[in-house]
Design a protein around this motif. Structure first.
Motif, PDB file in Angstrom:
ATOM      1  N   GLN A  57      51.350 -30.495  70.857  1.00 49.40           N
ATOM      2  CA  GLN A  57      51.272 -31.816  71.468  1.00 49.40           C
ATOM      3  C   GLN A  57      50.888 -31.684  72.949  1.00 49.40           C
ATOM      4  OE1 GLN A  57      55.124 -33.592  70.407  1.00 49.40           O
ATOM      5  NE2 GLN A  57      54.039 -34.838  68.913  1.00 49.40           N
ATOM      6  N   PRO A  58      49.609 -31.915  73.262  1.00 57.81           N
ATOM      7  CA  PRO A  58      49.146 -31.734  74.633  1.00 57.81           C
ATOM      8  C   PRO A  58      49.642 -32.794  75.604  1.00 57.81           C
ATOM      9  CG  PRO A  58      47.389 -32.631  73.271  1.00 57.81           C
ATOM     10  CD  PRO A  58      48.524 -32.289  72.339  1.00 57.81           C
ATOM     11  N   GLY A  59      50.289 -33.837  75.096  1.00 48.69           N
ATOM     12  CA  GLY A  59      50.825 -34.885  75.959  1.00 48.69           C
ATOM     13  C   GLY A  59      49.949 -36.118  76.036  1.00 48.69           C
ATOM     14  N   THR A  60      48.765 -36.072  75.441  1.00 42.78           N
ATOM     15  CA  THR A  60      47.884 -37.234  75.402  1.00 42.78           C
ATOM     16  C   THR A  60      48.274 -38.148  74.250  1.00 42.78           C
ATOM     17  OG1 THR A  60      46.314 -35.970  74.067  1.00 42.78           O
ATOM     18  CG2 THR A  60      45.961 -36.002  76.461  1.00 42.78           C
ATOM     19  N   ARG A  61      47.747 -39.378  74.295  1.00 41.81           N
ATOM     20  CA  ARG A  61      48.075 -40.361  73.267  1.00 41.81           C
ATOM     21  C   ARG A  61      46.801 -40.943  72.659  1.00 41.81           C
ATOM     22  NH1 ARG A  61      53.503 -41.785  73.176  1.00 41.81           N
ATOM     23  NH2 ARG A  61      54.701 -40.869  74.885  1.00 41.81           N
ATOM     24  N   PRO A  63      44.558 -44.084  70.916  1.00 44.57           N
ATOM     25  CA  PRO A  63      44.365 -45.446  71.419  1.00 44.57           C
ATOM     26  C   PRO A  63      45.503 -46.417  71.102  1.00 44.57           C
ATOM     27  CG  PRO A  63      42.305 -44.617  70.562  1.00 44.57           C
ATOM     28  CD  PRO A  63      43.355 -43.593  70.220  1.00 44.57           C
ATOM     29  N   ASN A  64      46.226 -46.193  70.004  1.00 42.32           N
ATOM     30  CA  ASN A  64      47.332 -47.099  69.659  1.00 42.32           C
ATOM     31  C   ASN A  64      48.656 -46.671  70.294  1.00 42.32           C
ATOM     32  OD1 ASN A  64      47.756 -44.850  68.076  1.00 42.32           O
ATOM     33  ND2 ASN A  64      47.894 -45.952  66.139  1.00 42.32           N
ATOM     34  N   GLY A  65      48.636 -45.634  71.136  1.00 44.75           N
ATOM     35  CA  GLY A  65      49.806 -45.290  71.930  1.00 44.75           C
ATOM     36  C   GLY A  65      50.727 -44.216  71.383  1.00 44.75           C
ATOM     37  N   TRP A  66      50.298 -43.491  70.361  1.00 43.49           N
ATOM     38  CA  TRP A  66      51.148 -42.457  69.752  1.00 43.49           C
ATOM     39  C   TRP A  66      50.704 -41.067  70.214  1.00 43.49           C
ATOM     40  CZ3 TRP A  66      54.859 -43.630  65.685  1.00 43.49           C
ATOM     41  CH2 TRP A  66      54.957 -44.995  65.413  1.00 43.49           C
ATOM     42  N   LEU A  67      51.632 -40.114  70.203  1.00 43.94           N
ATOM     43  CA  LEU A  67      51.345 -38.768  70.672  1.00 43.94           C
ATOM     44  C   LEU A  67      50.338 -38.049  69.775  1.00 43.94           C
ATOM     45  CD1 LEU A  67      54.886 -37.521  71.738  1.00 43.94           C
ATOM     46  CD2 LEU A  67      52.881 -37.725  73.230  1.00 43.94           C
ATOM     47  N   VAL A  68      49.296 -37.512  70.410  1.00 46.15           N
ATOM     48  CA  VAL A  68      48.284 -36.732  69.710  1.00 46.15           C
ATOM     49  C   VAL A  68      48.854 -35.355  69.367  1.00 46.15           C
ATOM     50  CG1 VAL A  68      46.083 -35.520  70.040  1.00 46.15           C
ATOM     51  CG2 VAL A  68      46.298 -37.931  70.675  1.00 46.15           C
ATOM     52  N   ASN A  69      48.519 -34.872  68.180  1.00 43.63           N
ATOM     53  CA  ASN A  69      48.857 -33.507  67.757  1.00 43.63           C
ATOM     54  C   ASN A  69      47.563 -32.717  67.552  1.00 43.63           C
ATOM     55  OD1 ASN A  69      51.992 -33.293  66.158  1.00 43.63           O
ATOM     56  ND2 ASN A  69      51.288 -35.143  67.152  1.00 43.63           N
ATOM     57  N   THR A  70      47.631 -31.411  67.698  1.00 44.40           N
ATOM     58  CA  THR A  70      46.450 -30.586  67.446  1.00 44.40           C
ATOM     59  C   THR A  70      46.487 -29.960  66.060  1.00 44.40           C
ATOM     60  OG1 THR A  70      47.535 -28.662  68.460  1.00 44.40           O
ATOM     61  CG2 THR A  70      46.155 -30.060  69.892  1.00 44.40           C
ATOM     62  N   ALA A  71      47.630 -30.052  65.378  1.00 47.35           N
ATOM     63  CA  ALA A  71      47.768 -29.490  64.034  1.00 47.35           C
ATOM     64  C   ALA A  71      48.910 -30.185  63.320  1.00 47.35           C
ATOM     65  CB  ALA A  71      48.024 -27.984  64.101  1.00 47.35           C
ATOM     66  N   ALA A  72      48.870 -30.141  61.998  1.00 49.07           N
ATOM     67  CA  ALA A  72      49.955 -30.687  61.182  1.00 49.07           C
ATOM     68  C   ALA A  72      50.861 -29.559  60.708  1.00 49.07           C
ATOM     69  CB  ALA A  72      49.387 -31.436  59.981  1.00 49.07           C
ATOM     70  N   ASN A  73      52.123 -29.888  60.468  1.00 50.50           N
ATOM     71  CA  ASN A  73      53.089 -28.931  59.921  1.00 50.50           C
ATOM     72  C   ASN A  73      53.293 -27.705  60.811  1.00 50.50           C
ATOM     73  OD1 ASN A  73      53.410 -30.430  57.382  1.00 50.50           O
ATOM     74  ND2 ASN A  73      51.338 -29.724  56.919  1.00 50.50           N
TER      75      ASN A  73
END
Length: 244
Positions: A57-61, A63-73
């Motif tokens: 989680q790089p800390g970016t969000r 457009p709808n305001g949720w935390l961006v992830n770079t991978a799942a699981n």
């Protein structure tokens, strides 16, 4: 049944990552584990959970305001979650977003057409997203594409009239918390996304309703509604005007 370590870490990760828009990721206050409760999370366990989350989680969000992830699981907020009644899972943000998006998928499966493994795309890594607009919501696990090959971006009219009525009914049932790509200026009829921030009261109210349905026999997804019912169709039309 004894909770497995894997499920515990997922639950702890969800709790550690439940933050609102604009909030920074901060370690939660965790009490020292009680002597008589060996399953209580220790500070070292929580530190490992937070370290794993920080990696994806790089800390970016989105457009709808949720935390961006770079991978799942991988320790973040996005995990593969089962879609009851379908035989497959989908990568989505655990918790509230999961409850809502799984409900949408299940209603599509039961009322529009049977879905199979591979028919639904949830999380997508930021680097794999071609368009920098609403598709970025996939990177936070808060959007799904249902049969994107059948309903490609830029093409409108992929649903039969009754199927379209069901889509509208699903949106109305979600009280404006979900938006459909068919209403975008460049249509994307496969796309459904969470339209609110994580701390929006409408989201919390919808999740409470859906979870109550899921715990009640004869309620929730799988119970066929009639989208032509006057009250339901009126609600669907009202929301359509508001969202388009």
């Amino acid at each position: 049944m004894t909770t497995t370590r894997r499920v515990f870490l997922r639950s702890a990760a969800g709790a550690a990552l439940a933050v609102g828009v604009g909030a920074t990721l901060a370690p939660p206050a965790v009490a020292a584990p009680a002597v008589d409760n060996p399953t209580s999370p220790s500070r070292s366990h929580m530190a490992k959970v937070e370290a794993a989350a920080a990696k994806v989680q790089p800390g970016t969000r989105s457009p709808n305001g949720w935390l961006v992830n770079t991978a799942a699981n991988k320790g973040g907020s996005v995990w593969t979650r089962p879609v009851a009644g379908t035989g497959f899972g989908v990568d989505v943000a655990i918790g509230d977003a999961e409850t809502v998006l799984v409900h949408v998928i299940r209603r599509f499966h039961y009322e529009i057409d049977t879905l199979r493994p591979g028919d639904v795309v949830g999380f997508r890594p930021p680097g794999s997203i071609k368009h920098g607009d609403y598709e970025q919501n996939h990177a936070s696990g808060t959007a799904v594409d249902i049969r994107p090959g059948s309903y490609p971006r830029g093409v409108k009219g992929g649903f039969l009239p009754y199927q379209l009525a069901v889509v509208r009914d699903i949106l109305a049932e979600c009280d404006g918390v979900v938006r459909w790509g068919g209403d975008f200026s460049v249509p994307d009829e496969s796309h459904f996304q969470i339209a609110t921030a994580p701390d929006d009261p409408r989201l919390h109210a919808l999740v409470k309703k859906l979870r109550a349905w899921n715990a009640t026999p004869g309620a929730g997804a799988g119970v066929i509604r009639d989208p032509r019912d006057k009250k339901r169709s009126a609600a669907a039309e009202k929301l359509k005007r508001a969202q388009t």
